[in-house]
Write an enzyme that holds these catalytic residues in place. Sequence first.
Site, mmCIF file in Angstrom:
data_model
loop_
_atom_site.group_PDB
_atom_site.id
_atom_site.type_symbol
_atom_site.label_atom_id
_atom_site.label_comp_id
_atom_site.label_asym_id
_atom_site.label_seq_id
_atom_site.Cartn_x
_atom_site.Cartn_y
_atom_site.Cartn_z
ATOM 1 N N GLU A 1 -2.516 -24.442 18.663
ATOM 2 C CA GLU A 1 -2.512 -24.609 20.306
ATOM 3 C C GLU A 1 -1.999 -25.681 20.729
ATOM 4 O O GLU A 1 -1.291 -25.865 21.715
ATOM 5 C CB GLU A 1 -4.082 -24.580 20.729
ATOM 6 C CG GLU A 1 -4.568 -23.194 20.145
ATOM 7 C CD GLU A 1 -4.301 -21.904 21.166
ATOM 8 O OE1 GLU A 1 -5.113 -21.283 21.895
ATOM 9 O OE2 GLU A 1 -3.042 -21.520 21.085
ATOM 10 N N ASP B 1 2.145 -21.925 33.069
ATOM 11 C CA ASP B 1 3.408 -21.244 32.438
ATOM 12 C C ASP B 1 3.864 -19.879 33.190
ATOM 13 O O ASP B 1 4.751 -19.757 33.658
ATOM 14 C CB ASP B 1 2.748 -20.844 31.186
ATOM 15 C CG ASP B 1 1.401 -20.230 31.087
ATOM 16 O OD1 ASP B 1 0.637 -19.951 32.006
ATOM 17 O OD2 ASP B 1 1.006 -19.987 29.824
ATOM 18 N N GLU C 1 3.957 -15.831 22.131
ATOM 19 C CA GLU C 1 4.930 -16.374 22.838
ATOM 20 C C GLU C 1 6.370 -16.721 22.258
ATOM 21 O O GLU C 1 7.506 -16.609 22.781
ATOM 22 C CB GLU C 1 4.495 -17.784 23.557
ATOM 23 C CG GLU C 1 3.713 -17.559 24.779
ATOM 24 C CD GLU C 1 2.379 -17.043 24.519
ATOM 25 O OE1 GLU C 1 1.678 -16.321 25.435
ATOM 26 O OE2 GLU C 1 1.842 -17.009 23.361
ATOM 27 N N GLU D 1 -6.699 -12.359 34.403
ATOM 28 C CA GLU D 1 -6.465 -11.448 33.122
ATOM 29 C C GLU D 1 -6.600 -9.857 33.540
ATOM 30 O O GLU D 1 -5.892 -8.907 33.109
ATOM 31 C CB GLU D 1 -7.662 -11.950 32.040
ATOM 32 C CG GLU D 1 -7.761 -13.273 31.788
ATOM 33 C CD GLU D 1 -6.513 -13.432 30.771
ATOM 34 O OE1 GLU D 1 -5.911 -12.545 30.465
ATOM 35 O OE2 GLU D 1 -6.376 -14.686 30.136
#
Length: 571
Positions: free
Chosen positions: A349, A256, A370, A115
């Site tokens: 989710e 991902d 996304e 992050e």
Amino acid sequence: AMLRSLGALLCLWALRLPAGPGAAARGLDVASYRERVRAMFYHAYEHYLESAFPYDELRPLTCDGQDTWGSFSLTLIDALDTLLILGNVSEFQRVVSVLQEGVDFDIDVNASVFETNIRVVGGLLSAHLLSRKAGVEVEAGWPCSGPLLRLAEEAARKLLPAFQTPTGMPYGTVNLLHGVNPGETPVTCTAGIGTFIVEFATLSHLTGDPVFEDVARKALKALWKNRSDIGLVGNHIDVITAKWVAQDAGIGAGVDSYFEYLVKGAILLQDKELMSMFLEYNKAIKNYTKFDDWYLWVQMYKGTVSMPVFQSLEAYWPGLQSLIGDVDNAMRTFLNYYTVWKQFGGLPEFYNIPQGYTVDKREGYPLRPELIESAMYLYRATRDPTILELGRDAVESIEKISKVDCGFATIKDLRDHRLDNRMESFFLAETIKYLYLLFDPDNFIHNDGSDFDVVITPYGECVLDAGGYIFNTEAHPIDPAALHCCRKRKDEQWEVEDLMREFYSLKKTKKFTLKSPSDHSEGESVKDSEDAEKAGEKRNSKKSSYSLLSCPSQSFNSKLAVLGQVFLDNT
């Protein structure tokens, strides 16, 4: 040939194609939605400044703030380049000053390596490269130096101890003051290992220190080396032993952005090896996880289905498919995901594909970007009005369900629209940005190469701001041309000097938008420009007459491509 085809695709993606009849026929007022997105940004941003700064994030239900990822004023860093994309130059400049004075990475905080990289390092790099465009007075030597670049480098160096493992794969958490804690778990998710090449390679190219790109590449290759015999990677791995701890293979959470960065790293660095790795993975993904344009989770060694679910994080995949030219498959998968959005007014989710409903305790929607990200890419590629309808639905849903007095709140449950007291920084970094770009076809981010700047660096002249921006996984745009501005090796430096000289002569024609460099290094003056013009005129008869930045007629490996990158023709 593979990368040339990819370049041609990106060239087409960047073109301002004529608007199709579909949008007008369906009565969608693009300009109106663009302004609504702008208003959404400021509603959230201003309340963050009033109620939450200098904390990382806004808590919109209680109108206060909280630190979440390390106490960096994270939302401010994440929102910085969005300000410029919305055209707010003055606030961009103010925030740059605030960050220069107020950000400190010498703190006793345990931070997520992943992050911190995508949000802090990526956000600072993007803002650094956009500073001149935003009217910030840059120092001599920019883009190879600058205060935001130094901050990005400082943050990245704090992450380097995490990569000191036998495999080269990093720990997931690092203490910014003390390094990796002695009791730190060695188990890291795949994405947390393979999502560094965009930011770290950019850092290496700008600073001249190869350590960042080297550790990022070593981590990528360690994952590749440990893929299964059928070509899949799992979800979590032990970075000491290289043993897979979670063996579910898919394209979603935990995996991902590893796939995303193989593609974007290949484009950014013109790296055939990275693209070959992705294409091999893509074959295995299609063979084992794809069913009726959905992607399931399978056991990485056997290929048997382990979870027949769609995760909201997987919605980046159609956008990634569009970048490699697989637009038809991308559209089919995108439309599957869009049906889920229309069912709930957002993406839960987890979504059970056979049952057609949410999964227990995974019913929330934290305003993720996304699907909107994929919409932005696909609309650039196809101009299909259906994609604009997703943008419309996203604006309507988020405003209706999520908007509160102090910002926009995470949706805890899409079934009854209960809210949670959090506004993630990615809402301003990604969700709003991609929505705005979807509705703003003339934004500088979509530049097709017809407008660019030539700047002077300590290593010669450099073309910037010509488009072809590579978004990191937090939607921070990186100008790929900048990676070619700070090279120190003579044999790679200025093989394009003849082309640059021609550009100086073309300035007179006003065919291109060329701004006079404002930050000449010592000893370089108007005389240099005049000499360059004379040299260019002398060679004019040998040059082609077509526009040097024309997508259809420009070959991908020419010395100046539409992406704005300087390519070296060694043949």
